[in-house]
Structures are given as C-alpha cells and as structure tokens.
Design a protein around this motif. Sequence first.
Motif, PDB file in Angstrom:
ATOM      1  N   UNK A 186     -29.812  -4.186-121.980  1.00 14.28           N
ATOM      2  CA  UNK A 186     -28.540  -4.233-122.055  1.00 14.28           C
ATOM      3  C   UNK A 186     -27.821  -4.450-120.563  1.00 14.28           C
ATOM      4  N   UNK A 187     -26.524  -4.782-120.241  1.00  7.78           N
ATOM      5  CA  UNK A 187     -25.845  -5.131-119.434  1.00  7.78           C
ATOM      6  C   UNK A 187     -24.197  -4.481-119.530  1.00  7.78           C
ATOM      7  N   UNK A 188     -23.919  -4.096-118.644  1.00  5.84           N
ATOM      8  CA  UNK A 188     -22.526  -3.757-118.573  1.00  5.84           C
ATOM      9  C   UNK A 188     -21.755  -4.178-117.613  1.00  5.84           C
ATOM     10  N   UNK A 189     -20.672  -5.219-117.790  1.00  4.91           N
ATOM     11  CA  UNK A 189     -20.084  -5.808-116.799  1.00  4.91           C
ATOM     12  C   UNK A 189     -18.616  -5.295-116.828  1.00  4.91           C
ATOM     13  N   UNK A 190     -18.459  -4.933-115.532  1.00  4.88           N
ATOM     14  CA  UNK A 190     -17.055  -4.167-115.251  1.00  4.88           C
ATOM     15  C   UNK A 190     -15.985  -4.855-114.305  1.00  4.88           C
ATOM     16  N   UNK A 191     -14.855  -5.110-114.862  1.00  9.60           N
ATOM     17  CA  UNK A 191     -13.753  -5.886-114.278  1.00  9.60           C
ATOM     18  C   UNK A 191     -12.669  -4.767-113.924  1.00  9.60           C
ATOM     19  N   UNK A 192     -12.739  -3.828-114.071  1.00  7.69           N
ATOM     20  CA  UNK A 192     -11.688  -2.721-113.719  1.00  7.69           C
ATOM     21  C   UNK A 192     -10.839  -2.809-112.257  1.00  7.69           C
ATOM     22  N   UNK A 193     -11.853  -3.243-111.217  1.00  7.13           N
ATOM     23  CA  UNK A 193     -11.209  -3.012-109.904  1.00  7.13           C
ATOM     24  C   UNK A 193     -10.436  -4.331-109.505  1.00  7.13           C
ATOM     25  N   UNK A 194     -10.903  -5.370-109.735  1.00  3.07           N
ATOM     26  CA  UNK A 194     -10.571  -6.555-109.083  1.00  3.07           C
ATOM     27  C   UNK A 194     -10.171  -7.689-109.991  1.00  3.07           C
ATOM     28  N   UNK A 195     -10.244  -7.506-111.242  1.00  4.03           N
ATOM     29  CA  UNK A 195     -10.223  -8.458-112.228  1.00  4.03           C
ATOM     30  C   UNK A 195     -11.085  -9.683-112.332  1.00  4.03           C
ATOM     31  N   UNK A 197     -15.738 -10.324-112.548  1.00  9.13           N
ATOM     32  CA  UNK A 197     -16.857  -9.548-112.773  1.00  9.13           C
ATOM     33  C   UNK A 197     -17.546  -9.060-111.392  1.00  9.13           C
ATOM     34  N   UNK A 198     -17.769  -7.692-111.478  1.00 16.96           N
ATOM     35  CA  UNK A 198     -18.579  -7.238-110.622  1.00 16.96           C
ATOM     36  C   UNK A 198     -20.100  -7.306-110.731  1.00 16.96           C
ATOM     37  N   UNK A 199     -20.967  -6.847-109.790  1.00 14.79           N
ATOM     38  CA  UNK A 199     -22.512  -6.618-110.188  1.00 14.79           C
ATOM     39  C   UNK A 199     -22.533  -5.712-111.324  1.00 14.79           C
ATOM     40  N   UNK A 200     -23.134  -6.068-112.525  1.00 19.78           N
ATOM     41  CA  UNK A 200     -23.187  -4.958-113.558  1.00 19.78           C
ATOM     42  C   UNK A 200     -24.455  -4.087-113.435  1.00 19.78           C
ATOM     43  N   UNK A 201     -24.235  -3.257-114.431  1.00 17.63           N
ATOM     44  CA  UNK A 201     -25.443  -2.195-114.665  1.00 17.63           C
ATOM     45  C   UNK A 201     -26.463  -2.687-115.703  1.00 17.63           C
ATOM     46  N   UNK A 202     -27.494  -2.386-115.385  1.00 17.61           N
ATOM     47  CA  UNK A 202     -28.605  -3.049-116.531  1.00 17.61           C
ATOM     48  C   UNK A 202     -29.406  -1.909-116.896  1.00 17.61           C
ATOM     49  N   UNK A 203     -29.913  -1.855-118.201  1.00 23.09           N
ATOM     50  CA  UNK A 203     -30.742  -0.795-118.562  1.00 23.09           C
ATOM     51  C   UNK A 203     -31.745  -1.424-119.491  1.00 23.09           C
ATOM     52  N   UNK A 204     -33.076  -0.902-119.285  1.00 20.82           N
ATOM     53  CA  UNK A 204     -34.353  -1.359-120.175  1.00 20.82           C
ATOM     54  C   UNK A 204     -35.057  -0.124-120.358  1.00 20.82           C
ATOM     55  N   UNK A 218     -27.873  -8.366-109.236  1.00 24.75           N
ATOM     56  CA  UNK A 218     -27.298  -9.621-108.631  1.00 24.75           C
ATOM     57  C   UNK A 218     -26.884 -10.431-109.671  1.00 24.75           C
ATOM     58  N   UNK A 219     -25.750 -11.116-109.569  1.00 24.81           N
ATOM     59  CA  UNK A 219     -25.252 -11.976-110.572  1.00 24.81           C
ATOM     60  C   UNK A 219     -26.320 -13.285-110.575  1.00 24.81           C
ATOM     61  N   UNK A 220     -26.369 -13.903-109.392  1.00 25.69           N
ATOM     62  CA  UNK A 220     -27.295 -14.924-109.372  1.00 25.69           C
ATOM     63  C   UNK A 220     -28.752 -15.076-109.931  1.00 25.69           C
ATOM     64  N   UNK A 221     -29.353 -13.613-110.369  1.00 25.22           N
ATOM     65  CA  UNK A 221     -30.487 -13.563-110.978  1.00 25.22           C
ATOM     66  C   UNK A 221     -30.250 -13.617-112.466  1.00 25.22           C
ATOM     67  N   UNK A 222     -29.041 -13.663-113.039  1.00 25.98           N
ATOM     68  CA  UNK A 222     -28.820 -13.726-114.327  1.00 25.98           C
ATOM     69  C   UNK A 222     -28.693 -15.311-114.929  1.00 25.98           C
ATOM     70  N   UNK A 223     -29.189 -15.628-116.202  1.00 27.63           N
ATOM     71  CA  UNK A 223     -29.340 -16.990-116.556  1.00 27.63           C
ATOM     72  C   UNK A 223     -27.937 -17.351-117.148  1.00 27.63           C
ATOM     73  N   UNK A 224     -27.684 -18.418-117.295  1.00 24.38           N
ATOM     74  CA  UNK A 224     -26.302 -19.292-117.259  1.00 24.38           C
ATOM     75  C   UNK A 224     -25.878 -18.705-118.827  1.00 24.38           C
ATOM     76  N   UNK A 225     -26.678 -18.729-119.826  1.00 29.42           N
ATOM     77  CA  UNK A 225     -26.227 -18.467-121.209  1.00 29.42           C
ATOM     78  C   UNK A 225     -25.771 -17.015-121.203  1.00 29.42           C
TER      79      UNK A 225
END
Length: 691
Positions: A186-195, A197-204, A218-225
């Motif tokens: 799972x991933x948690x994307x947080x927009x609370x500070x700047x409006x 998407x900032x680098x998310x948390x990831x759990x597995x 890093x956002x660039x490591x995540x796929x487009x979908x």
Amino acid sequence: MTDKASILVVDDLPDKRLAYETVLADLDENIVLVSSGAEALKELLQRPFAVILLDVNMPDMDGFETARLIRRHRRTSTIPIIFLTAFADEVRTAEGYATGAVDYLPTPIVPEILRAKVRVFVELYKMRQQMAQRAEETARHAAAEDANRRLAFLANAGAVLGQSLDYQTTARDIVRLPIPFLADASLLFDERTSGTVVPPLRARLSPQGTYLIDDNVALETLPRFVLDAVRRVTESGLSRVITRPTPGESPYEFNTAVALALPARGRTFSVLVLLRSGSRDEISPQDLTLGSALASRAAVALDNALLYEELQKADRQKNDFLSMLAHELRNPLAPICNAVELFRLIAADNEDILSTCDIVDRQISQMVRLVDDLLDVSRITSGKIRLQMEPVDLAAVVSQAVETCQPLIDARGHQLHVTGPEPSVWVEGDQMRLTQAVTNLLNNAAKYMDEGGKIWLTTRIINGEAVITVRDTGVGIPGDMLDTVFNLFTQLGRTLDRSQGGLGIGLTLVKRLVEMHGGRVAARSDGTGHGAEFSLTLPLLEHTDGVLSEASPSAFKTDPTAGKLLVIDDNVDSANTLAQLLRLVGHEVEVAYDGMTGLAAARSFEPDAVLLDIGLPGMDGYEVATAMRKLDSTSQSLLIAISGYGQKTDEERSRNAGFDYHLVKPVELIALRSLLSATPALSGQAKNADC
C-alpha cells in the motif's frame, strides 16, 4: 424474508431520532426508532438488525451499558454498534471500543458520513444474509467467518487508529493496516502541506512476515497507472478509482491499484492506494466496500492528528506569548519595587509614607503572583500551584482582600458590610493565595450584581474552624448549577448588559486553593434573582504561641559585608533604582546599560559581584556572563542573573552560562541582601544555585 435490512436507532431525544430517520431514508431500509436502552433490547429479541446507532448519553441506561447487554447475548453479540456522541475524548472512546463498538460518530452528524458508514454495514449484513440463504452449511459457515473477519478488521482498524494523535505514527498505521487482508502492498500520498503530492509512504510484508515501511518513496519509481489513479481521485473528487497497467507500460510487480480518497474538511488531503498482484488481481465488491470503510476511518484519524498538531502549535504560541508577556510586565515592576524600597529607607520615620509603601508593596506582590500564573496556566488544572505555608492572621487576609476590591465595589455603588474576624485568628497557609481566594469571591459578588447592591463579608469561628462567608443580593444561582458552579469554565448564562468578562476559572481556583489548605468550599442560593452565598472553611492553627507579627520591612541596616557591585541592565530606571538601594545599604556600585559597556566596566572596576540582566540588546546576559568568566577581573566574582524570565529552562541556561544565582524580576531587596551577606567577602565562594 424481506430484502430490506433493519437499522436500529436508539436515542432519547425525539428531534434527533427524526433527524436520523430523515438522513437514512435514502438507504430505503427498515428504520426502527426507540428512545431507550430497554426498548432497544426488546426490539433485538424480535428481529435481526444490520447495524445499531446508539446514543451514548441517555438517562437510566446509557449507551455503554446498553452495548454491554447487547454483547452478552449470542444472537446479538456480533451486530455492529456505532456510538453517537457529542463528547468523545480518548478515555470515553477507549471505553466504547471496549464494549465492542466498531465506530464513533460525533454529533451533530454529517449526513453523507452517516449514510456512508451505515451503508457499509448494511451491505455486509446483506452479503452475510445472502450467503447464509444460498450456500450449503459449510459455505454459509465460511461466509459468516469472512464477514466476521471483515467486521473484526474494521473494529481493529478503528482501535489502532484511535491510539495515537501523532501524524507520522497515524500515517504509518494507515499504510500498514490493509496488508495482507486487502492488499499486497500500500501507498499513502500526502498533500497536506503544499497542495501537491509529496513522496509517499509505502508498506509491504517481508518474506519473514514483518512489515517493511519505506519513507519518502521516489515518485519517479512508481508506474504511470498508480500515479494516474491518485491524480484522478484528487482532481475528480471520486472516492475511489481502480487502474491497471496499459499495454506497453513498463513491467511492475503489482498489476492493480485501488486509489481511495481520504477527505476531511471539504477536500481530499491524502490518498490511500491498495496494490495487488497475481491471483489477487480482481477486486471484489466486498473488498471495495471494506476499503472505503477503512479509508473513512483513516481520514478521520489523520484529520484528528492534523488538528492536534494545530492545537500543539497554538499551545506553543500561547506559552511563548505568556512568557514574553510576563517578561515585559516584570521589567516595569522592578523599578517600581526598587522605588518603594528607596522610600522606606529614605523616609524610615514617616508613618504615612511607610503606610503608603505597604499598600503599593502588597499590590505589587499580587501583580507578581498573577504574572507567575501567566507562565504556567496549567497549574490551575494540574494542581501544581505552589503554596508558601506560614502562620497567617485571617484579619490580614480579610483586610487585604477588602482593600483590593474596594475600588470596584465603590465604582458600582455597592455597600460592603464586614464582620470579624476577631484579632489573632490564625490559620496555616499562604497569605497571598488565601487573599486571592477571598478577593475572587468579593469580585464575583461586585461584578455580577446590579448597581447599588449589598455584600456581607463575615468571618466566624464554628466548631474549631474559621468560616469566611461572602453573601450578596446579586443574580443568584439556578438550583441545577449549584453542584457545578466550582467546575472549570462554568459560567452562568447572562445577558449582554451583565457581560463582565472572565473565563470561568475564578471559582475553580478558589476551590482548589482552599482544598490545598485542608479546607472546603460551599455555595448556596435560593435561585435566580435571590443572591448567593459562598463560604470558605479553614482549619484553625492549633498552636499560636510564639507567632509574631512580621518585622517592619522598613527596618534596614547597612550590610556588614558591603562590597563592590556592578549592575548591568538596559532598563535605565531599573538599573538606577537598584543601584541607589544598594548604595544606601553600604555597597559601592557601578552601573552599565549594555553588555559591551558592562564588560569594560568589569575590567576596570573588578567587582565582587555582578547583577546582570539577561535580556540585553545586542550581546545578551548569557554571552556577557560567559565572557566574564574568562576575565581575570570577574572569573571568581559572584554572578547573579536578574531576568523577567523565570522558568526552569531559563534557570538551567543561566547555570550553563556561568551564573551562580538566577533571580526573577522584581527582585526582593531582602532576598538579595540575604544572598549577598551569605557570601563572605563576596568572592567566588558561592555555590551554583537557583533562587
């Protein structure tokens, strides 16, 4: 069997039952409304229910007791219970979950949230009912177990998310909870500070079955979908979006992303993404329902954490403001105190001047105490008010309280009648705090009474105790508030013409102070418009032999250990008046008004002791003290910090800078002279200490 599910609503207020019925009407289910826990138990014996909406605060049998009785019966033990309450602190929330609640909803309710939460349990209920009808015994058993697991999952999620108000801890719990029940990662994307998407948390899960949580993926490591699902949720306002890789997209270990919105206060501020792969590719309607329910709880938990952060920030700002305010109030008090002491020394034989000095001194002492309270408002509620216990003559307490309140009483045209106490009625206590308690009662009587009223202040000895009573002809107290009038922030309802300000802490402080003295308080009134009577009962001091009146503060003599003193303070009035006082008692004194000038004076004057203000411009007192410890002329001198800041952290910082003592403005001359006289020859023999 009807296709409609039954929803039980339990609330003792007709208006609220009608409101819930109206909100839930869109669900097209069977809504059963009852007004008490007993009626709810009767309904539960007659039919099954999908979910119970249960008010916490009800007469006779409250929501928690009703829930415990529901859980005792096998046929009703698994029905989801959602508590409805306007008072949901951490203790009561924990008590609710202990009774088996699956959720809490604050009132007044938000219709969309109520319908969404109820719909989840209705769908789970119908799913369970359908499985029970259509499948064989083993299939029905498996379905029931699955439904129970889902209910248990939600209950556990609610309990976990209610454990902490720290934002990062809550975020890590949210990203961990769906695994492995709903997702492989799972991933948690947080927009609370700047409006954005900032680098998310990831759990597995690791191969060993432990949780791996990556911070700032890093956002660039995540796929487009995956990013597309997040974008569609945040931009479209949808509550959930399912995406899969497009043909030709780079391979990725997960092939399904479910993005769930976490909304709060009218916007989506975070997005929870569930990632699945392999045989878990397909997402069932039940999983979507469960994921949405989890997202709803996660949003509330994150929003609560954000609100707590805001409260903490506001609290820090409040403490900083109070600290600065106290410092700024203490600065002008210091020269006033010094001036009073100068008058005492110069006019030691003039009784009128000495009497006036006593009045000013008492009022300054009261002001200093109030300033001290500003630095730690929490002492009022945490019982950390410090008492300076000594034998106290109640006549002095009553006299000082009357003197403080007389201007207000006269301004409002009231008549004050004072009776007692007899001379030499002694108690063990803090005279300033006892005076404060009586003053608060007199002020309340004077403020909350129409002009031209009457106040009776009476002190009597009853059964070996001193009883101070304040009675008035004011607005009175309603009978239903007599038991709560001493509670914090309690205020009587009053019209605009009687709005006299106040925070509702005066009577609470009276009660705490009197109880700390081993006494008790009581309130009596015949109702609104019939005045009120407050009484303070204090134990008498059993042995008064040898109790002497305080020595006259004007009886000063020249210090036998007079020496060379350097006063450094940017407040010119404070520095000059203190220097005058010290010269009158025999010291040789030099004055400087900033740090650099003070260092220069220290080199040439070679003082035995330095009285150094902390809040100096440019080079502050800590820097000056550190530099003085390196000078031959002051390396062994007695360094005394004099500051408007008096918290423990300030005292500790003074010690680290090389100070021997830390005194808080306004400095009492008696305490300062005692400190100096206890240091032979005023040379480097002082122990590092706090005063």
